[in-house]
Design a protein around this motif. Structure first.
Motif, PDB file in Angstrom:
ATOM      1  N   GLY A 150       0.816  -1.207   0.000  1.00 25.82           N
ATOM      2  CA  GLY A 150       0.000   0.000   0.000  1.00 25.82           C
ATOM      3  C   GLY A 150       0.847   1.253   0.000  1.00 25.82           C
ATOM      4  O   GLY A 150       0.568   2.210  -0.734  1.00 25.82           O
ATOM      5  N   ILE A 151       1.886   1.257   0.818  1.00 25.51           N
ATOM      6  CA  ILE A 151       2.783   2.411   0.877  1.00 25.51           C
ATOM      7  C   ILE A 151       3.492   2.591  -0.460  1.00 25.51           C
ATOM      8  O   ILE A 151       3.634   3.716  -0.969  1.00 25.51           O
TER       9      ILE A 151
ATOM     10  N   ALA B 177      -4.691   8.402  -5.940  1.00 27.14           N
ATOM     11  CA  ALA B 177      -4.605   7.867  -4.576  1.00 27.14           C
ATOM     12  C   ALA B 177      -5.936   7.302  -4.091  1.00 27.14           C
ATOM     13  O   ALA B 177      -5.984   6.207  -3.515  1.00 27.14           O
ATOM     14  N   ALA B 178      -7.027   8.029  -4.312  1.00 31.38           N
ATOM     15  CA  ALA B 178      -8.335   7.583  -3.813  1.00 31.38           C
ATOM     16  C   ALA B 178      -8.855   6.375  -4.577  1.00 31.38           C
ATOM     17  O   ALA B 178      -9.757   5.680  -4.095  1.00 31.38           O
ATOM     18  N   ARG B 179      -8.303   6.105  -5.774  1.00 30.54           N
ATOM     19  CA  ARG B 179      -8.790   4.991  -6.592  1.00 30.54           C
ATOM     20  C   ARG B 179      -7.970   3.720  -6.409  1.00 30.54           C
ATOM     21  O   ARG B 179      -8.231   2.709  -7.078  1.00 30.54           O
ATOM     22  N   LEU B 180      -6.990   3.748  -5.511  1.00 33.80           N
ATOM     23  CA  LEU B 180      -6.150   2.577  -5.310  1.00 33.80           C
ATOM     24  C   LEU B 180      -6.860   1.461  -4.550  1.00 33.80           C
ATOM     25  O   LEU B 180      -6.432   0.311  -4.584  1.00 33.80           O
ATOM     26  N   GLY B 181      -7.924   1.799  -3.841  1.00 32.41           N
ATOM     27  CA  GLY B 181      -8.684   0.791  -3.104  1.00 32.41           C
ATOM     28  C   GLY B 181      -7.920   0.182  -1.948  1.00 32.41           C
ATOM     29  O   GLY B 181      -8.066  -1.018  -1.665  1.00 32.41           O
ATOM     30  N   LEU B 182      -7.125   0.989  -1.261  1.00 32.12           N
ATOM     31  CA  LEU B 182      -6.323   0.464  -0.157  1.00 32.12           C
ATOM     32  C   LEU B 182      -7.204   0.087   1.028  1.00 32.12           C
ATOM     33  O   LEU B 182      -8.175   0.783   1.351  1.00 32.12           O
ATOM     34  N   SER B 183      -6.838  -0.992   1.693  1.00 27.76           N
ATOM     35  CA  SER B 183      -7.556  -1.394   2.900  1.00 27.76           C
ATOM     36  C   SER B 183      -7.263  -0.406   4.025  1.00 27.76           C
ATOM     37  O   SER B 183      -6.276   0.340   3.983  1.00 27.76           O
ATOM     38  N   GLU B 184      -8.122  -0.427   5.029  1.00 28.90           N
ATOM     39  CA  GLU B 184      -7.875   0.456   6.177  1.00 28.90           C
ATOM     40  C   GLU B 184      -6.575   0.076   6.876  1.00 28.90           C
ATOM     41  O   GLU B 184      -5.854   0.949   7.361  1.00 28.90           O
ATOM     42  N   ARG B 185      -6.234  -1.199   6.906  1.00 29.52           N
ATOM     43  CA  ARG B 185      -4.971  -1.621   7.523  1.00 29.52           C
ATOM     44  C   ARG B 185      -3.782  -1.007   6.790  1.00 29.52           C
ATOM     45  O   ARG B 185      -2.820  -0.555   7.423  1.00 29.52           O
ATOM     46  N   ALA B 186      -3.841  -1.005   5.466  1.00 28.74           N
ATOM     47  CA  ALA B 186      -2.746  -0.429   4.683  1.00 28.74           C
ATOM     48  C   ALA B 186      -2.638   1.072   4.935  1.00 28.74           C
ATOM     49  O   ALA B 186      -1.523   1.612   5.066  1.00 28.74           O
ATOM     50  N   ARG B 187      -3.769   1.760   5.030  1.00 28.62           N
ATOM     51  CA  ARG B 187      -3.742   3.201   5.270  1.00 28.62           C
ATOM     52  C   ARG B 187      -3.242   3.519   6.678  1.00 28.62           C
ATOM     53  O   ARG B 187      -2.503   4.491   6.884  1.00 28.62           O
TER      54      ARG B 187
END
Length: 240
Positions: A194-195, A206-216
């Motif tokens: 994610g990083i 950035a907003a379209r990457l679909g990162l999980s909350e854990r990754a953020r």
């Protein structure tokens, strides 16, 4: 304009980041009066062209102001304004010298342009992908790029990375994390990828990457640990 502070009865001290001179402090005299000639042009997060007079003191004086982009959409939305103030404080803390940096100036103007229409992409502004990506890119421009493509200690690539070492400046494998002399931050399985995505992709994506909350959350922890280790500071806007 990244920050505005009340000064005296009617003035404001402005914290600016400029294309030609980097970080600049200036005073806008009488700007808080209803009759001020500056009107609403000197608001936080706005992009303005200024004429500054350099006197004997540390602060320059604003003598003329022309609005380039108001970014009022960002200011009028609490979530976006909170995201913007985090990015602004990061910019002010990492680029605190009166020294031109064209790439840093381009980054902050792009960040503010995107912020006007940015979605509410997280439960907390601090976990918003746009501001996480922006802060990671500022760390890169400052020379503190977090290394997450392989173990920052032993150089092993392709294996699982389980922690982040501020001293080593990057993610570390399980063996290096277990033998580390200094504390490492635990990372989830989603964290390093994610990083890396936030660093590699443009701010607009950035907003379209679909990162999980854990990754953020991992990205936020890496950002704050980098501030503390390399700069010796914490952002007040991240603890609000």
């Amino acid at each position: 304009m990244l920050r505005s502070i009340r000064f005296g009865e009617a003035d404001r001290v402005l914290h600016l980041y400029t294309r030609a001179h980097g970080r600049v402090g200036a005073v806008a005299k009488g700007v808080r009066k209803t009759s001020s000639r500056f009107g609403g042009r000197l608001e936080p997060l706005s992009h303005v062209e200024l004429v500054l007079h350099r006197g004997r003191g540390e602060l320059e004086t604003v003598t003329a102001a022309q609005l380039v982009r108001s970014h009022h959409h960002a200011r009028e939305d609490y979530y976006r304004f909170s995201v913007g103030t985090i990015g602004s404080e990061a910019m002010l803390r990492l680029f605190s010298e009166q020294e031109a940096n064209e790439r840093a100036f381009s980054a902050v103007t792009r960040f503010l342009d995107l912020l006007d229409e940015a979605p509410h992409a997280a439960d907390r502004p601090a976990l918003d992908p746009l501001v996480l990506s922006f802060q990671l890119k500022l760390l890169w421009l400052s020379g503190y790029l977090p290394h997450v493509s392989g173990c920052a200690e032993c150089g092993t690539a392709g294996g699982p990375l389980v922690g982040y070492s501020p001293r080593a400046g990057g993610a570390v494998c399980g063996r290096c994390a277990a033998g580390a002399e200094t504390e490492t931050l635990a990372l989830s399985a989603d964290g390093p990828a994610g990083i890396e995505a936030l660093l590699a992709r443009p701010l607009a994506e950035a907003a379209r990457l679909g990162l999980s909350e854990r990754a953020r959350r991992d990205a936020l922890r890496v950002v704050t640990a980098s501030y503390e280790y390399h700069g010796g500071f914490r952002l007040r806007t991240l603890s609000a």
